[in-house]
Design an enzyme around this catalytic site. Structure first.
Site: not given
Lengths: 173, 173
Positions: A61, A98
């Site tokens: 993006r 994570e």
């Protein structure tokens, strides 16, 4: 268009890409021609008066915003890519997710020492990808003028991890 | 910069991403500010005089060229993405690879019927991704003005698969 008008075009998607995550979807902003041009112009604010040799855009993006910034500023465009995509000799930097790690790569001839660059991505969250990109650019000896995001999630404190580098974000949550 | 000067900045990488493939690496062109701007301008040739509502850019290298084209033409930008990346309701189109298939997706509210769009990608090879993107756009009722590539590999005859749609490519091999 100002930042509030741009923010009104960002769509909230709950539980994407996984439960508990509120995704900020910029596609309604991108498809609006006035908003898209306005976002690029705001992300370039303060940069047009400086010498910027290259925009370094982060896959994928970041390309949607970094590439038009390079065009507008008359700069070259350097893509930072996910592993295995760049065909020439490259440098790699890891960053934490994570669970586990991921990597970003840059061609080892993408920049010359002293060249003035701006890092661009769509969104600043924890700052992992931007920090990894900074480390790639430092290995190449580039001068990092700043980091420019369309959206910043301030509660995640990514800006603090980019200590010493000017950070610009148009829309803040 | 003309097409021959741009072509001189494209680097050949043998055996990437797999043995027997000669990869045309556009990163030296992208990082050259004059070449990058010149490539975007040539890819926009003939489009500035028409009404173009949106550039539809194909992930990921198509974003590097399609996003600045949208900015230059004053159009909106619609990303076509790989599976699982778009967060809202979406349409999917499959296309054939040498072994197996892959898919591309678009948000189902990305375009309205009759909107005039140009599809953009970096390279036309067999045409699979461009044909899949055309089918997504037809499902949304968009008017496909053309398809614009930086590079065309003419020996692979991708242009023939895009029958009836004007194809523009700046650099041809």
């Amino acid at each position: 268009m100002n930042a509030a008008e741009l923010q009104a075009l960002i769509r909230d998607i709950p539980d994407f890409p996984q439960p508990g995550i509120l995704f900020r979807d910029i596609t309604p902003l991108l498809k609006d021609k006035r908003a898209f041009a306005g976002a690029i112009d705001l992300m370039c604010e303060g940069l047009a008066a400086q010498r910027i040799d290259h925009i370094v855009a982060i896959e994928a993006r970041g390309y949607l915003l970094g590439a038009p910034m390079a065009y507008r500023l008359g700069a070259g465009l350097v893509p930072v890519r996910k592993p295995g995509k760049l065909p020439f000799k490259r440098l790699t930097a890891d960053y934490a997710l994570e669970y586990g790690t991921n990597s970003l790569e840059i061609h080892n001839d993408a920049l010359s020492p002293g060249e003035r660059v701006v890092i661009v991505d769509d969104l600043l969250a924890t700052g992992g990808t931007a920090v990894a990109t900074k480390s790639l650019l430092k290995q190449l000896g580039a001068a990092i003028v700043g980091v420019s995001f369309l959206v910043e999630l301030t509660a995640l404190h990514g800006r603090e991890k980019l200590d010493g580098t000017p950070v610009n974000a148009v829309v803040k949550y």
